[in-house]
Write a protein that holds these residues in place. Structure first.
Motif, short mmCIF file in Angstrom:
data_model
loop_
_atom_site.label_atom_id
_atom_site.label_comp_id
_atom_site.label_asym_id
_atom_site.label_seq_id
_atom_site.Cartn_x
_atom_site.Cartn_y
_atom_site.Cartn_z
N TRP A 1 -12.88 13.53 0.88
CA TRP A 1 -14.27 13.08 0.87
C TRP A 1 -14.49 12.01 1.95
N GLN A 2 -15.60 12.14 2.68
CA GLN A 2 -15.94 11.15 3.71
C GLN A 2 -17.44 10.88 3.69
N PRO A 3 -17.87 9.69 3.24
CA PRO A 3 -19.30 9.38 3.18
C PRO A 3 -19.80 8.74 4.48
N SER A 4 -21.10 8.84 4.68
CA SER A 4 -21.76 8.18 5.81
C SER A 4 -23.15 7.75 5.36
N PHE A 5 -23.52 6.53 5.72
CA PHE A 5 -24.81 5.98 5.30
C PHE A 5 -25.45 5.26 6.47
N ILE B 1 -33.65 -1.02 14.96
CA ILE B 1 -32.48 -1.72 14.43
C ILE B 1 -31.91 -0.84 13.32
N GLU B 2 -30.59 -0.67 13.32
CA GLU B 2 -29.98 0.20 12.34
C GLU B 2 -28.65 -0.39 11.86
N LEU B 3 -28.37 -0.12 10.59
CA LEU B 3 -27.10 -0.48 9.97
C LEU B 3 -26.45 0.81 9.50
N ARG B 4 -25.19 1.00 9.88
CA ARG B 4 -24.53 2.28 9.58
C ARG B 4 -23.15 2.04 9.01
N TYR B 5 -22.77 2.91 8.07
CA TYR B 5 -21.44 2.88 7.48
C TYR B 5 -20.84 4.27 7.57
N ASP B 6 -19.66 4.39 8.17
CA ASP B 6 -18.91 5.64 8.25
C ASP B 6 -17.59 5.44 7.52
N GLY B 7 -17.50 6.04 6.34
CA GLY B 7 -16.34 5.82 5.51
C GLY B 7 -15.11 6.57 5.99
N ASP B 8 -13.95 6.15 5.49
CA ASP B 8 -12.70 6.85 5.77
C ASP B 8 -12.62 8.11 4.91
N ASN B 9 -11.78 9.02 5.35
CA ASN B 9 -11.53 10.25 4.59
C ASN B 9 -10.58 9.93 3.44
N HIS B 10 -11.08 10.08 2.22
CA HIS B 10 -10.27 9.79 1.03
C HIS B 10 -10.23 11.02 0.15
N LYS B 11 -9.06 11.64 0.08
CA LYS B 11 -8.86 12.85 -0.71
C LYS B 11 -9.87 13.93 -0.33
N THR C 1 -13.56 18.15 2.90
CA THR C 1 -12.63 19.09 3.52
C THR C 1 -11.52 19.50 2.55
N GLY C 2 -11.77 19.37 1.25
CA GLY C 2 -10.76 19.69 0.25
C GLY C 2 -10.55 21.16 0.03
N PHE C 3 -11.55 21.99 0.41
CA PHE C 3 -11.39 23.43 0.29
C PHE C 3 -10.70 23.96 1.55
N ALA C 4 -9.72 24.81 1.36
CA ALA C 4 -8.98 25.35 2.50
C ALA C 4 -9.91 26.10 3.44
N GLN C 5 -9.81 25.78 4.73
CA GLN C 5 -10.53 26.44 5.81
C GLN C 5 -12.04 26.18 5.77
N HIS C 6 -12.49 25.22 4.99
CA HIS C 6 -13.91 24.88 4.95
C HIS C 6 -14.11 23.42 5.33
N LYS C 7 -15.19 23.16 6.03
CA LYS C 7 -15.64 21.79 6.28
C LYS C 7 -17.09 21.72 5.82
N LEU C 8 -17.29 21.13 4.66
CA LEU C 8 -18.60 21.08 4.01
C LEU C 8 -19.28 19.74 4.27
N MET C 9 -20.61 19.78 4.38
CA MET C 9 -21.39 18.55 4.53
C MET C 9 -22.73 18.75 3.84
N ALA C 10 -23.18 17.72 3.16
CA ALA C 10 -24.50 17.72 2.53
C ALA C 10 -25.10 16.34 2.69
N GLY C 11 -26.42 16.28 2.67
CA GLY C 11 -27.04 14.98 2.87
C GLY C 11 -28.50 14.93 2.46
N VAL C 12 -28.99 13.71 2.38
CA VAL C 12 -30.39 13.43 2.08
C VAL C 12 -30.91 12.45 3.11
#
Length: 671
Positions: A318-322, A306-316, A361-372
């Motif tokens: 930034w886009q979070p996912s939990f 069983i899983e609960l997931r949240y995929d946020g909208d892209n805001h400025k 995605t705020g840096f030009a030509q970069h798509k960055l992602m980090a997570g724990v």
């Protein structure tokens, strides 16, 4: 999951019997098809979709975000929903074996997938990562990925099947050594109603399936899938058991049954999903020295998530996912012996975890992602005991935890060039941390040609079964000092689009596996898992496909692969050649004929060499009707060929015969 002794799994090279002619025909037919699909066909026969539409095929499993297959940092194969439905694939394994470099075997208990020449006998998919909508399904007890009828999900619930070749521990952590399988599940909006399916087939096989769903107002959506299955199974003749006390017949002992459910509800950015499955398999092969020709030996696999997931909208930018989840797995095994006391296994795993990822995605030509990521394996229990009277042999519980951090950058430093860099560090409570890097340089040289160069490392920690299982040191002893195994991979690939409906591709790979975990047996017959030396696997994959207007489609592949120990020994269950052809042909009155031709070269086995084979499957499907539904008939192994798979070491058989010709009739009705 069998929990008894395994013999040594590595075999020196033996003389191989000649492969069946049909296996060679499949391999060479796939090879000859590549230039055929690449040829420029008459423009009027090509499908009407523009090239740009074909290039929009997207995957999410290569980098944890949607991207086209040409820009993914790996070699990716995608099987879309229309093929999954039209070809009559009954489980995930039957679909995946049509992918370049993938093959399977079945010991009439589990289905085992091999990838790029690597499929250890008795290994339950520990080196392949299985995901459903990006959620890990390998359990923490055996590390197993289940792909046959024992899989936790039904293929009828899958919208798209993604297979990512090569290491992906830099993104997902353990188990993603040779490949990652992601099942993108159906949404309610894909159904907008309900449909039921009834199957009837060979060996008194029956199945009922139901899918239902609806897209609602307010960005809400729900989906439900149910399935129930039973089969009497095959009747067998095993010459190894034809002796003075047995005629070698095992009739009515191969039954199988399962129940599965999957539900998903989405509201806005939130999603709640749950899955349950229970599958019971009777064992006719007399594994682990059990009594031949008698019932009472069986096992059951039960899984839940069983899983609960949240995929946020892209805001400025930034886009979070939990994601938070809780999973469970239980194995029950009952073994009947002729002289010694009967015995039972019970293994239970329970785990919970959470993930948080942030994309920028705020840096030009970069798509960055980090997570724990963090997972707590709160219960990892193994129990083995004799019955009548009960006598405990093994009773252990070894909880653990894994905490991980990762980062990824997709950098478009020139309009046609991409550099994808990933790095992940995983810390297991029982081991030192492991760092896994991955780098991919991608050049879209022309609108039709994409070239990739990829490097990566992957690993897996020894699982609880390999470390702690024993039967009182009678046939198997524990080894809690096992080290993690690792793989270093190098790969080059190229894809070229032909016209508006075709493509050809080629991949060249070289894998080095260190600290390979395998089972060896000492002079007294007691086996244990240990770390062996270095293994090198290298190969070439060629594939091609083409689609024409009117629904005609053809794809195929041929693969050459070789896996060797550093001392020169050839790995068991590692065929040198694979060949596949997959086709769809429209027929009058809306019917469609679909089929596959699969060829596998000879393989060394644990108990000797097994010849190659080639089989053909065919399915006919009627047009879909709102009133009458749809009818289909499928024939598997249409030539009724005898073919075999290498045995696991806990079987005395030289080889295990694979299923002969089978029929399946399906009726699907909208409700």
């Amino acid at each position: 999951m069998p929990l008894h002794t395994l013999s040594p799994l590595l075999e020196r090279r033996k003389k191989r019997g000649k492969s069946l002619h049909l296996s060679r025909l499949a391999c060479w037919g796939a090879l000859l098809f590549s230039p055929l699909a690449a040829a420029s066909l008459e423009a009027g026969k090509l499908i009407d979709l523009p090239l740009e539409e074909l290039l929009k095929i997207e995957v999410v499993s290569a980098s944890r975000f949607a991207q086209s297959t040409t820009e993914a940092p790996a070699t990716v194969a995608v099987i879309e929903e229309d093929e999954l439905r039209q070809h009559g694939y009954r489980n995930l394994a039957e679909a995946l074996v049509t992918v370049p470099g993938v093959y399977s075997s079945n010991d009439h208990n589990y289905t085992y997938l091999g990838v790029r020449g690597f499929n250890r006998p008795g290994d339950y998919g520990t080196r392949i990562l299985l995901l459903t909508d990006g959620a890990r399904r390998n359990d923490p007890l055996y590390d197993q990925a289940l792909f046959g009828n024992e899989a936790p999900i039904e293929i009828d619930w899958v919208k798209r099947l993604e297979f990512v070749s090569g290491p992906a521990s830099a993104v997902y952590g353990p188990n993603a050594l040779f490949g990652t399988v992601n099942t993108v599940m159906l949404e309610g909006g894909d159904i907008n109603g309900a449909r039921a399916s009834l199957d009837a087939g060979t060996w008194n096989t029956q199945r009922f399936g139901l899918v239902a769903g609806q897209k609602l107002e307010g960005e809400r959506d729900w989906f439900l899938g149910l399935a129930a299955y039973q089969s009497g199974g095959e009747n067998f003749y095993f010459p190894e058991y034809h002796n003075g006390t047995s005629n070698g017949r095992a009739d009515g002992l191969d039954g199988e049954r399962y129940h599965k459910a999957y539900a998903k509800f989405r509201w806005g950015n939130w999603r709640l999903a749950g899955n349950f499955s229970s599958r019971t398999k009777d064992l006719a092969t007399a594994p682990w020295g059990t009594m031949f020709g008698a019932d009472g030996t069986w096992n059951r696999d039960t899984t839940s998530l069983i899983e609960l997931r949240y995929d946020g909208d892209n805001h400025k930018g930034w886009q979070p996912s939990f994601r938070a989840y809780r999973g469970g797995y239980r194995y029950d095994g009952s073994y009947r012996y002729e002289t010694s006391p009967n015995s039972k296994d019970r293994a239970t795993a329970e785990w919970l975890g959470s993930e948080f990822h942030l994309a920028y995605t705020g840096f030009a030509q970069h798509k960055l992602m980090a997570g724990v990521d963090a997972q707590w394996n709160t219960r990892v229990e193994q129990v083995y005991y004799e019955t009548d009277p009960r006598s405990a042999i093994l009773d252990t519980n070894n909880p653990s935890r894994v905490v991980s951090v990762f980062a990824q950058d997709e950098w478009r430093f020139l309009p046609e060039w991409l550099l994808n860099l990933s790095l992940r560090h995983d810390k297991h409570s029982d081991y030192s941390g492991v760092t896994s890097p991955r780098a991919a340089l991608i050049w879209n040289a022309t609108p039709r040609l994409a070239l990739k160069a990829m490097l990566g490392n992957a690993y897996r920690f020894p699982n609880a079964y390999e470390r702690f299982y024993h039967d009182g040191n009678v046939t198997q002893s524990a080894n809690p000092n096992l080290k993690p195994e690792q793989i270093h991979s190098r790969e080059l690939s190229a894809t070229y689009r032909i016209g508006q409906g075709g493509r050809v591709g080629a991949s060249f790979y070289d894998n080095d596996i260190r600290n390979l975990i395998d089972q060896v047996t000492d002079s007294s017959g007691v086996s244990t898992y240990t770390n062996l030396g270095k293994v090198r696997a290298r190969g070439v994959e060629l594939d091609a496909e083409n689609r024409w207007s009117g629904g005609y489609r053809l794809r195929g592949s041929v693969s050459w692969q070789r896996s060797k120990l550093e001392n020169g020994g050839i790995l068991a269950d590692s065929p040198k050649w694979l060949g596949k052809l997959v086709a769809d042909v429209p027929l009058p009155h809306g019917w469609i004929a679909s089929g596959e031709m699969l060829g596998v070269a000879a393989r060394d086995g644990n108990n000797g060499a097994v010849p190659g084979y080639g089989i053909v499957n065919l399915k006919l499907s009627s047009a879909r009707s709102n009133k009458l539904g749809q009818v289909s008939i499928a024939v598997y192994n249409i030539g009724n060929r005898r073919y075999y798979a290498p045995t696991n070491a806990y079987l005395v058989q030289h080889a295990v015969e694979q299923p002969r010709r089978q029929f399946m009739l399906r009726a699907t009705l909208g409700l």
